[in-house]
Design an enzyme around this catalytic site. Sequence first.
Site, PDB file in Angstrom:
ATOM      1  N   GLU A  27       0.839  -1.196   0.000  1.00 59.09           N
ATOM      2  CA  GLU A  27       0.000   0.000   0.000  1.00 59.09           C
ATOM      3  C   GLU A  27       0.883   1.260   0.000  1.00 59.09           C
ATOM      4  OE1 GLU A  27      -2.572   0.306   3.369  1.00 59.09           O
ATOM      5  OE2 GLU A  27      -3.726   1.937   2.476  1.00 59.09           O
ATOM      6  N   HIS A  78      32.474  -2.088  -4.732  1.00 56.57           N
ATOM      7  CA  HIS A  78      31.853  -2.771  -3.589  1.00 56.57           C
ATOM      8  C   HIS A  78      30.535  -3.439  -4.027  1.00 56.57           C
ATOM      9  CE1 HIS A  78      30.927  -3.162   0.802  1.00 56.57           C
ATOM     10  NE2 HIS A  78      29.695  -3.172   0.332  1.00 56.57           N
ATOM     11  N   GLU A  79      29.681  -2.673  -4.691  1.00 53.93           N
ATOM     12  CA  GLU A  79      28.380  -3.217  -5.112  1.00 53.93           C
ATOM     13  C   GLU A  79      28.546  -4.288  -6.198  1.00 53.93           C
ATOM     14  OE1 GLU A  79      25.822  -2.765  -3.325  1.00 53.93           O
ATOM     15  OE2 GLU A  79      26.763  -1.188  -2.146  1.00 53.93           O
ATOM     16  N   HIS A  82      29.375  -7.534  -4.506  1.00 54.06           N
ATOM     17  CA  HIS A  82      28.179  -8.224  -4.003  1.00 54.06           C
ATOM     18  C   HIS A  82      27.424  -8.895  -5.146  1.00 54.06           C
ATOM     19  CE1 HIS A  82      28.040  -6.900   0.119  1.00 54.06           C
ATOM     20  NE2 HIS A  82      27.961  -5.621  -0.166  1.00 54.06           N
ATOM     21  N   ASP A 154      27.566  -4.938   6.316  1.00 51.49           N
ATOM     22  CA  ASP A 154      27.689  -6.301   5.766  1.00 51.49           C
ATOM     23  C   ASP A 154      28.332  -7.222   6.788  1.00 51.49           C
ATOM     24  OD1 ASP A 154      26.846  -5.262   3.326  1.00 51.49           O
ATOM     25  OD2 ASP A 154      28.896  -4.954   2.613  1.00 51.49           O
TER      26      ASP A 154
END
Length: 263
Positions: A27, A78-79, A82, A154
Amino acid sequence: QGKKMAQKINWERVSDRTVGFSGADIENMLNEAAILAARIGKKHIEESDVEEAATKVKLGPAKKKLQSDEDKKITAYHEAGHAVVTHILPKMDPVHKISIVARGMSLGHTLIPPAGDRTHETKTRMLQQITAMLGGRAAEEIVFNEMTSGASNDIELATRLARAMVVDFGMSALGPVNLGPQYDYDELGKAQWYEPAQVSPAMQEKIDAEISKIIDAAYKEAIGIVKSRRKIIDAVVEKLLEKETLDREEFEKIVGKKDNGSK
Ligand code: ZN
Protein backbone atom coordinates in the site's frame (compact mmCIF):
# COMPACT_ATOMS: atom_id res chain seq x y z
CA GLN A 1 -7.88 0.59 -6.26
CA GLY A 2 -8.60 4.08 -7.54
CA LYS A 3 -5.07 4.58 -8.85
CA LYS A 4 -4.44 5.38 -12.49
CA MET A 5 -1.90 2.84 -13.66
CA ALA A 6 -0.23 2.85 -17.06
CA GLN A 7 -1.35 0.08 -19.45
CA LYS A 8 1.94 -1.65 -19.95
CA ILE A 9 3.04 -2.44 -16.43
CA ASN A 10 4.63 -5.87 -16.16
CA TRP A 11 2.83 -7.03 -13.02
CA GLU A 12 4.71 -10.29 -12.97
CA ARG A 13 7.96 -8.39 -12.61
CA VAL A 14 6.45 -6.17 -9.91
CA SER A 15 5.24 -9.23 -8.02
CA ASP A 16 8.66 -10.93 -8.33
CA ARG A 17 10.23 -7.82 -6.91
CA THR A 18 7.90 -7.50 -3.94
CA VAL A 19 8.15 -11.00 -2.49
CA GLY A 20 8.23 -10.60 1.27
CA PHE A 21 6.48 -7.23 1.23
CA SER A 22 3.60 -6.99 3.71
CA GLY A 23 0.20 -5.64 2.65
CA ALA A 24 1.14 -2.37 4.33
CA ASP A 25 4.43 -2.24 2.39
CA ILE A 26 2.56 -2.67 -0.90
CA GLU A 27 0.00 0.00 0.00
CA ASN A 28 2.82 2.30 1.00
CA MET A 29 4.69 1.53 -2.23
CA LEU A 30 1.70 2.33 -4.45
CA ASN A 31 0.97 5.56 -2.57
CA GLU A 32 4.60 6.57 -3.01
CA ALA A 33 4.47 5.64 -6.70
CA ALA A 34 1.39 7.87 -7.15
CA ILE A 35 3.21 10.78 -5.47
CA LEU A 36 6.32 10.27 -7.59
CA ALA A 37 4.29 10.15 -10.80
CA ALA A 38 2.25 13.22 -9.86
CA ARG A 39 5.34 15.18 -8.90
CA ILE A 40 6.63 15.04 -12.47
CA GLY A 41 3.24 15.66 -13.99
CA LYS A 42 2.45 12.16 -15.23
CA LYS A 43 -1.19 11.19 -15.78
CA HIS A 44 -0.56 7.53 -15.00
CA ILE A 45 1.70 5.61 -12.65
CA GLU A 46 4.38 3.82 -14.66
CA GLU A 47 6.44 0.80 -13.77
CA SER A 48 9.52 2.93 -13.16
CA ASP A 49 7.55 4.84 -10.47
CA VAL A 50 6.56 1.57 -8.82
CA GLU A 51 10.18 0.38 -8.91
CA GLU A 52 11.49 3.60 -7.38
CA ALA A 53 8.73 3.52 -4.74
CA ALA A 54 9.52 -0.11 -3.84
CA THR A 55 13.16 0.81 -3.27
CA LYS A 56 12.19 3.91 -1.31
CA VAL A 57 9.84 1.98 0.98
CA LYS A 58 12.60 -0.48 1.86
CA LEU A 59 15.75 1.66 1.79
CA GLY A 60 14.69 5.28 2.15
CA PRO A 61 14.71 8.06 -0.45
CA ALA A 62 17.60 8.63 -2.85
CA LYS A 63 20.07 11.17 -1.50
CA LYS A 64 22.16 13.57 -3.48
CA LYS A 65 25.54 13.04 -1.94
CA LEU A 66 28.65 14.83 -3.02
CA GLN A 67 31.09 12.09 -3.72
CA SER A 68 34.51 12.28 -5.29
CA ASP A 69 35.13 10.15 -8.38
CA GLU A 70 37.39 7.97 -6.27
CA ASP A 71 34.62 7.39 -3.69
CA LYS A 72 32.14 6.56 -6.44
CA LYS A 73 34.55 4.07 -7.89
CA ILE A 74 35.03 2.35 -4.54
CA THR A 75 31.24 2.17 -4.05
CA ALA A 76 30.84 0.77 -7.56
CA TYR A 77 33.41 -1.96 -6.95
CA HIS A 78 31.85 -2.77 -3.59
CA GLU A 79 28.38 -3.22 -5.11
CA ALA A 80 29.71 -5.05 -8.18
CA GLY A 81 31.48 -7.42 -5.76
CA HIS A 82 28.18 -8.22 -4.00
CA ALA A 83 26.35 -8.60 -7.29
CA VAL A 84 28.84 -10.82 -9.13
CA VAL A 85 29.47 -13.07 -6.09
CA THR A 86 25.68 -13.40 -5.67
CA HIS A 87 25.32 -14.18 -9.37
CA ILE A 88 27.94 -16.95 -9.24
CA LEU A 89 26.64 -18.70 -6.09
CA PRO A 90 24.07 -21.27 -7.25
CA LYS A 91 21.65 -21.06 -4.30
CA MET A 92 21.38 -17.29 -4.33
CA ASP A 93 18.43 -15.60 -6.02
CA PRO A 94 19.02 -13.44 -9.12
CA VAL A 95 20.23 -9.87 -8.68
CA HIS A 96 17.33 -7.49 -9.32
CA LYS A 97 19.16 -4.19 -9.25
CA ILE A 98 22.56 -2.64 -8.45
CA SER A 99 22.92 1.02 -7.63
CA ILE A 100 25.51 3.51 -6.47
CA VAL A 101 22.83 6.07 -5.59
CA ALA A 102 23.05 6.75 -1.84
CA ARG A 103 19.95 6.01 0.26
CA GLY A 104 19.49 6.18 4.01
CA MET A 105 22.81 5.25 5.59
CA SER A 106 24.14 3.36 2.57
CA LEU A 107 26.26 4.62 -0.32
CA GLY A 108 24.93 2.03 -2.72
CA HIS A 109 22.88 -1.14 -2.75
CA THR A 110 22.44 -4.45 -4.49
CA LEU A 111 18.90 -5.84 -4.35
CA ILE A 112 18.27 -9.55 -4.33
CA PRO A 113 14.58 -10.04 -3.62
CA PRO A 114 13.73 -13.64 -2.69
CA ALA A 115 12.56 -15.60 -5.74
CA GLY A 116 9.77 -17.08 -3.61
CA ASP A 117 8.64 -17.56 -0.03
CA ARG A 118 10.88 -20.00 1.78
CA THR A 119 9.82 -21.85 4.90
CA HIS A 120 13.21 -23.48 5.37
CA GLU A 121 16.61 -21.94 5.03
CA THR A 122 19.36 -24.49 4.47
CA LYS A 123 22.90 -24.47 5.76
CA THR A 124 24.18 -24.30 2.17
CA ARG A 125 22.13 -21.20 1.44
CA MET A 126 23.14 -19.50 4.68
CA LEU A 127 26.82 -20.04 3.89
CA GLN A 128 26.29 -18.59 0.42
CA GLN A 129 24.44 -15.61 1.90
CA ILE A 130 27.42 -14.90 4.15
CA THR A 131 29.77 -15.20 1.16
CA ALA A 132 27.61 -12.77 -0.85
CA MET A 133 27.50 -10.31 2.08
CA LEU A 134 31.31 -10.32 2.12
CA GLY A 135 31.57 -9.90 -1.67
CA GLY A 136 31.69 -6.10 -1.33
CA ARG A 137 34.64 -6.12 1.07
CA ALA A 138 36.40 -8.78 -1.04
CA ALA A 139 36.20 -6.54 -4.13
CA GLU A 140 37.59 -3.56 -2.17
CA GLU A 141 40.51 -5.59 -0.98
CA ILE A 142 41.37 -7.14 -4.34
CA VAL A 143 40.94 -3.98 -6.42
CA PHE A 144 42.23 -1.28 -4.09
CA ASN A 145 44.28 -3.34 -1.66
CA GLU A 146 42.40 -1.36 0.96
CA MET A 147 39.43 -1.73 3.30
CA THR A 148 36.71 0.87 3.86
CA SER A 149 34.25 1.45 6.69
CA GLY A 150 31.43 1.06 4.15
CA ALA A 151 31.36 -2.68 4.71
CA SER A 152 30.53 -2.44 8.42
CA ASN A 153 26.85 -3.29 7.96
CA ASP A 154 27.69 -6.30 5.77
CA ILE A 155 30.14 -7.54 8.38
CA GLU A 156 27.59 -7.11 11.13
CA LEU A 157 24.93 -9.06 9.21
CA ALA A 158 27.36 -11.80 8.16
CA THR A 159 28.59 -12.23 11.74
CA ARG A 160 25.06 -12.29 13.10
CA LEU A 161 24.05 -15.03 10.65
CA ALA A 162 27.21 -17.06 11.36
CA ARG A 163 26.54 -16.76 15.10
CA ALA A 164 22.94 -17.90 14.66
CA MET A 165 24.17 -20.92 12.66
CA VAL A 166 26.40 -21.92 15.56
CA VAL A 167 24.33 -21.05 18.62
CA ASP A 168 20.71 -21.34 17.43
CA PHE A 169 20.65 -23.76 14.50
CA GLY A 170 23.29 -26.27 15.61
CA MET A 171 25.03 -26.11 12.23
CA SER A 172 28.65 -26.25 13.40
CA ALA A 173 31.04 -28.87 14.73
CA LEU A 174 29.59 -28.14 18.18
CA GLY A 175 26.50 -30.06 17.20
CA PRO A 176 22.76 -29.51 17.64
CA VAL A 177 22.99 -27.81 21.02
CA ASN A 178 21.32 -24.51 21.74
CA LEU A 179 24.13 -22.30 22.96
CA GLY A 180 22.36 -18.98 22.74
CA PRO A 181 19.87 -17.19 24.95
CA GLN A 182 16.64 -19.02 25.78
CA TYR A 183 13.31 -17.50 24.81
CA ASP A 184 9.78 -18.49 25.58
CA TYR A 185 7.13 -17.37 23.09
CA ASP A 186 3.39 -16.92 23.32
CA GLU A 187 1.23 -18.29 20.52
CA LEU A 188 1.62 -15.07 18.52
CA GLY A 189 5.38 -15.52 18.48
CA LYS A 190 6.08 -12.72 20.92
CA ALA A 191 8.91 -13.38 23.36
CA GLN A 192 7.50 -13.57 26.89
CA TRP A 193 10.56 -14.62 28.75
CA TYR A 194 14.25 -14.48 28.09
CA GLU A 195 17.28 -15.96 29.76
CA PRO A 196 20.81 -15.11 28.70
CA ALA A 197 23.01 -17.86 27.25
CA GLN A 198 24.46 -20.14 29.88
CA VAL A 199 27.76 -21.28 28.48
CA SER A 200 31.10 -21.75 30.15
CA PRO A 201 34.04 -19.55 29.14
CA ALA A 202 35.60 -22.63 27.53
CA MET A 203 32.47 -23.18 25.41
CA GLN A 204 32.32 -19.47 24.56
CA GLU A 205 35.82 -19.79 23.13
CA LYS A 206 34.73 -22.70 20.96
CA ILE A 207 31.67 -20.78 19.77
CA ASP A 208 33.86 -17.83 18.78
CA ALA A 209 36.23 -20.18 16.94
CA GLU A 210 33.35 -21.77 14.99
CA ILE A 211 32.01 -18.34 13.99
CA SER A 212 35.48 -17.33 12.80
CA LYS A 213 35.77 -20.54 10.79
CA ILE A 214 32.49 -19.83 8.97
CA ILE A 215 33.41 -16.21 8.24
CA ASP A 216 36.97 -17.06 7.14
CA ALA A 217 35.81 -19.77 4.74
CA ALA A 218 33.10 -17.51 3.27
CA TYR A 219 35.50 -14.61 2.85
CA LYS A 220 38.06 -16.82 1.16
CA GLU A 221 35.41 -18.01 -1.26
CA ALA A 222 34.32 -14.43 -1.98
CA ILE A 223 37.94 -13.44 -2.66
CA GLY A 224 38.33 -16.41 -5.02
CA ILE A 225 35.22 -15.45 -6.99
CA VAL A 226 36.29 -11.80 -7.24
CA LYS A 227 39.78 -12.75 -8.42
CA SER A 228 38.54 -15.16 -11.08
CA ARG A 229 35.79 -12.79 -12.35
CA ARG A 230 37.80 -9.59 -12.24
CA LYS A 231 37.12 -8.72 -15.90
CA ILE A 232 33.36 -9.11 -15.46
CA ILE A 233 33.45 -6.99 -12.29
CA ASP A 234 35.40 -4.28 -14.15
CA ALA A 235 32.73 -4.28 -16.88
CA VAL A 236 29.89 -4.00 -14.32
CA VAL A 237 31.72 -1.10 -12.62
CA GLU A 238 32.19 0.73 -15.91
CA LYS A 239 28.45 0.50 -16.64
CA LEU A 240 27.55 1.46 -13.06
CA LEU A 241 29.71 4.60 -13.18
CA GLU A 242 28.04 5.53 -16.43
CA LYS A 243 24.40 4.81 -15.45
CA GLU A 244 24.46 4.74 -11.60
CA THR A 245 21.74 2.06 -11.49
CA LEU A 246 21.54 -1.20 -13.43
CA ASP A 247 18.43 -3.37 -13.56
CA ARG A 248 18.47 -7.13 -13.90
CA GLU A 249 18.48 -7.14 -17.71
CA GLU A 250 21.36 -4.66 -17.93
CA PHE A 251 23.33 -6.62 -15.35
CA GLU A 252 22.73 -9.97 -17.06
CA LYS A 253 23.78 -8.51 -20.39
CA ILE A 254 27.25 -8.23 -18.86
CA VAL A 255 27.42 -11.32 -16.65
CA GLY A 256 25.13 -13.70 -18.54
CA LYS A 257 21.96 -15.36 -17.29
CA LYS A 258 22.03 -16.93 -13.88
CA ASP A 259 22.25 -20.62 -14.70
CA ASN A 260 21.02 -22.11 -11.47
CA GLY A 261 18.56 -19.65 -9.97
CA SER A 262 16.30 -21.18 -7.35
CA LYS A 263 13.29 -20.49 -9.56
ZN1 ZN B 1 27.96 -3.96 1.10
